[in-house]
Design an enzyme around this catalytic site. Structure first.
Site, PDB file in Angstrom:
ATOM      1  N   GLU A 116       0.816  -1.198   0.000  1.00  0.00           N
ATOM      2  CA  GLU A 116       0.000   0.000   0.000  1.00  0.00           C
ATOM      3  C   GLU A 116       0.854   1.254   0.000  1.00  0.00           C
ATOM      4  O   GLU A 116       2.003   1.243   0.408  1.00  0.00           O
ATOM      5  CB  GLU A 116      -0.934   0.002   1.210  1.00  0.00           C
ATOM      6  CG  GLU A 116      -0.186  -0.072   2.508  1.00  0.00           C
ATOM      7  CD  GLU A 116      -1.087  -0.438   3.672  1.00  0.00           C
ATOM      8  OE1 GLU A 116      -2.168  -0.970   3.467  1.00  0.00           O
ATOM      9  OE2 GLU A 116      -0.666  -0.168   4.802  1.00  0.00           O
ATOM     10  N   CYS A 129       3.670   8.328   1.001  1.00  0.00           N
ATOM     11  CA  CYS A 129       4.245   7.319   1.880  1.00  0.00           C
ATOM     12  C   CYS A 129       4.249   6.011   1.099  1.00  0.00           C
ATOM     13  O   CYS A 129       3.190   5.568   0.644  1.00  0.00           O
ATOM     14  CB  CYS A 129       3.394   7.207   3.146  1.00  0.00           C
ATOM     15  SG  CYS A 129       3.913   5.886   4.246  1.00  0.00           S
ATOM     16  N   CYS A 136       7.060  -7.550   5.934  1.00  0.00           N
ATOM     17  CA  CYS A 136       8.264  -7.058   6.613  1.00  0.00           C
ATOM     18  C   CYS A 136       8.783  -8.169   7.515  1.00  0.00           C
ATOM     19  O   CYS A 136       7.988  -8.900   8.111  1.00  0.00           O
ATOM     20  CB  CYS A 136       7.938  -5.816   7.447  1.00  0.00           C
ATOM     21  SG  CYS A 136       9.397  -5.049   8.221  1.00  0.00           S
ATOM     22  N   CYS A 140       8.108  -6.195  14.544  1.00  0.00           N
ATOM     23  CA  CYS A 140       7.796  -5.301  15.664  1.00  0.00           C
ATOM     24  C   CYS A 140       6.351  -5.581  16.111  1.00  0.00           C
ATOM     25  O   CYS A 140       5.443  -5.540  15.286  1.00  0.00           O
ATOM     26  CB  CYS A 140       7.968  -3.842  15.257  1.00  0.00           C
ATOM     27  SG  CYS A 140       9.622  -3.480  14.624  1.00  0.00           S
ATOM     28  N   CYS A 143       3.224  -3.309  15.153  1.00  0.00           N
ATOM     29  CA  CYS A 143       3.042  -2.925  13.755  1.00  0.00           C
ATOM     30  C   CYS A 143       2.288  -4.012  13.004  1.00  0.00           C
ATOM     31  O   CYS A 143       2.638  -5.194  13.070  1.00  0.00           O
ATOM     32  CB  CYS A 143       4.412  -2.687  13.116  1.00  0.00           C
ATOM     33  SG  CYS A 143       4.358  -2.423  11.337  1.00  0.00           S
ATOM     34  N   CYS A 367       0.101   1.952   8.182  1.00  0.00           N
ATOM     35  CA  CYS A 367       0.494   0.950   9.171  1.00  0.00           C
ATOM     36  C   CYS A 367       0.190  -0.472   8.720  1.00  0.00           C
ATOM     37  O   CYS A 367       0.094  -1.375   9.538  1.00  0.00           O
ATOM     38  CB  CYS A 367      -0.130   1.237  10.530  1.00  0.00           C
ATOM     39  SG  CYS A 367       0.601   2.707  11.274  1.00  0.00           S
TER      40      CYS A 367
HETATM   41  N1  SAH Z   1      10.501  -0.409   8.732  1.00  0.00           N
HETATM   42  C1  SAH Z   1      10.612   1.032   8.778  1.00  0.00           C
HETATM   43  C2  SAH Z   1       9.434   1.740   8.145  1.00  0.00           C
HETATM   44  C3  SAH Z   1       8.176   1.269   8.711  1.00  0.00           C
HETATM   45  S1  SAH Z   1       6.804   2.149   9.222  1.00  0.00           S
HETATM   46  C4  SAH Z   1      10.754   1.466  10.210  1.00  0.00           C
HETATM   47  O1  SAH Z   1      10.491   0.677  11.106  1.00  0.00           O
HETATM   48  O2  SAH Z   1      11.138   2.603  10.452  1.00  0.00           O
HETATM   49  C5  SAH Z   1       7.134   3.764   9.665  1.00  0.00           C
HETATM   50  C6  SAH Z   1       6.972   4.079  11.138  1.00  0.00           C
HETATM   51  O3  SAH Z   1       5.656   3.720  11.629  1.00  0.00           O
HETATM   52  C7  SAH Z   1       7.982   3.332  12.019  1.00  0.00           C
HETATM   53  O4  SAH Z   1       8.530   4.252  12.936  1.00  0.00           O
HETATM   54  C8  SAH Z   1       7.113   2.324  12.698  1.00  0.00           C
HETATM   55  O5  SAH Z   1       7.688   1.895  13.901  1.00  0.00           O
HETATM   56  C9  SAH Z   1       5.814   3.098  12.880  1.00  0.00           C
HETATM   57  N2  SAH Z   1       4.648   2.264  13.195  1.00  0.00           N
HETATM   58  C10 SAH Z   1       4.390   1.009  12.798  1.00  0.00           C
HETATM   59  N3  SAH Z   1       3.227   0.567  13.310  1.00  0.00           N
HETATM   60  C11 SAH Z   1       2.719   1.586  14.037  1.00  0.00           C
HETATM   61  C12 SAH Z   1       1.534   1.743  14.797  1.00  0.00           C
HETATM   62  N4  SAH Z   1       0.649   0.765  14.911  1.00  0.00           N
HETATM   63  N5  SAH Z   1       1.331   2.933  15.394  1.00  0.00           N
HETATM   64  C13 SAH Z   1       2.236   3.936  15.282  1.00  0.00           C
HETATM   65  N6  SAH Z   1       3.367   3.835  14.570  1.00  0.00           N
HETATM   66  C14 SAH Z   1       3.620   2.674  13.958  1.00  0.00           C
END
Ligand code: SAH
Length: 374
Positions: A116, A129, A136, A140, A143, A367
């Site tokens: 997306e 974005c 991935c 985490c 996420c 997200c």
């Molecule tokens: N893999 C990269 C890019 C991913 S997403 C990274 O981790 O930086 C971009 C940002 O969104 C990252 O900081 C990630 O930790 C955050 N993110 C992911 N899921 C989230 C959620 N449910 N709420 C808030 N931020 C989130």
């Protein structure tokens, strides 16, 4: 019985079985440097200047279909389509909010993988974005993308095409606010960009190279966000691409970060921050520290204080992100008063801090939740 035979050398007359390899997305113009485009065009028996012509169509006019390039000989159009303009992205679903100025697209790739992208138009700029991987592998727990694991890396052109699609929608006046351009690109969609290093750096080059080589977006407007793959941060610092680096820290202490960003068991907070300072020194760009505020998990004042002490006096900016809860998760965003206290604590240390707006929240912006729901 087994007979010794050099691997890869089948016995005469023996049927050979090639191990099934996952097919890769077809080559696209946006994968290639101008020199490579000229080489492909020459291989097709066409004049080298056609490479520039095709590039201008694609990167300036945002036209990705040679059949619509009426200044090309009819006989050449089909050849160019087959060799340089495969269909890479198919829109499966669009969701809009904020009066149409936030627009999220779910794309199906050639092999069925889903990714997306999100277009966010503000009064003064438009940000795309984009995803860099289908899924991935970083796992985490907060996420949505992390929950499904990695499907595959995206190609350079698959990444660039997301931006071109947004640019096309803006140029065609499909987004409220009049015709516009994409000025910012953030690698904050699905995937860990630095785990798909080569394709991502290729995509960044295509974004920032001036037309007709690329889209001509300012490198200052491009942000690569990472969990903190330390060697890749060092490598990126040496690319001569002054893009903004965002580090997803989410905790200032290893004990908690080991659980929130599991790659932390490999590269610790101190190493990640050192790599970030190295990046800032090499590029003179302010590094952005991403910190999702999770209620009663990482939002304590003492953690803000620890974070402040770790990063004060550095070329840095903290971006606090109210957690966007994923379906089934026990975690939620911090209380407003805890968020405010966290901000104040960082400000006390003189650290510039902003709280990210929650744009696109209603459509689970950025997200991985749309693709996850599919
Ligand atoms: N893999 C990269 C890019 C991913 S997403 C990274 O981790 O930086 C971009 C940002 O969104 C990252 O900081 C990630 O930790 C955050 N993110 C992911 N899921 C989230 C959620 N449910 N709420 C808030 N931020 C989130």
């Amino acid at each position: 019985m087994s007979t010794a035979r050099p691997t890869g050398a089948p016995a005469p007359g023996q049927l050979t079985f090639v191990a099934p390899r996952r097919a890769k997305p077809a080559r696209h113009l946006a994968d290639l440097t101008m020199a490579e485009r000229r080489a492909v065009v020459a291989e097709l028996g066409e004049k080298p200047f056609r490479a520039d012509q095709l590039s201008r169509h694609y990167f300036e006019r945002l036209n990705g279909d040679p059949e619509l390039m009426t200044d090309l000989p009819a006989a050449s159009r089909e050849r160019f389509t087959a060799a340089l303009f495969p269909r890479l992205l198919t829109s499966v679903r669009e969701q809009t909010t904020d009066g149409g100025t936030t627009r999220k697209t779910l794309w199906r790739l050639f092999d069925g993988a889903l990714v997306e992208s999100v277009l966010m138009r503000y009064s003064d700029r438009t940000t795309m974005c984009v995803s860099s991987q289908a899924g991935c592998g970083m796992n985490c727990p907060f996420c949505a993308t992390g929950q499904a694991g990695l499907t595959r890396n995206m190609s350079t052109a698959e990444i660039v095409e997301q931006v071109v699609a947004g640019a096309r929608a803006l140029a065609a006046n499909e987004v409220p606010g009049g015709p516009g351009r994409v000025g910012n690109v953030v690698f904050m969609g699905m995937g860990e960009p630095l785990a798909n290093y080569k394709a991502v750096v290729g995509a960044v080059r295509r974004l920032v190279e001036p037309a007709p080589h690329g889209l001509g977006i300012s490198a200052r407007g491009v942000t690569v966000s990472t969990v903190g793959l330390v060697p890749a941060i060092g490598r990126l610092a040496g690319e001569g691409l002054p893009v903004t680096l965002a580090v997803s820290l989410h905790a200032p202490d290893d004990e908690l970060r080991d659980t929130l960003v599991p790659i932390n068991t490999r590269w610790k907070v101190a190493e990640v921050l050192d790599a970030a300072w190295g990046y800032a020194a090499a590029t003179r760009r302010r590094v952005s520290i991403e910190y999702a505020l999770i209620k009663d998990v990482n939002d304590q004042e003492w953690r803000a204080d620890l974070l402040g002490r770790l990063i004060k006096n550095k070329l840095v900016h903290v971006n606090l992100i109210p957690l966007n809860p994923t379906p089934g998760s026990k975690w939620t965003a911090s209380r407003p008063e805890d968020e405010r206290a966290f901000v104040r604590r960082l400000e006390f240390h003189g650290v510039p801090v902003t709280v990210r707006d929650t744009r696109g929240r209603e459509i689970d912006g950025a997200c991985g939740q749309l693709a996850a729901a599919e």
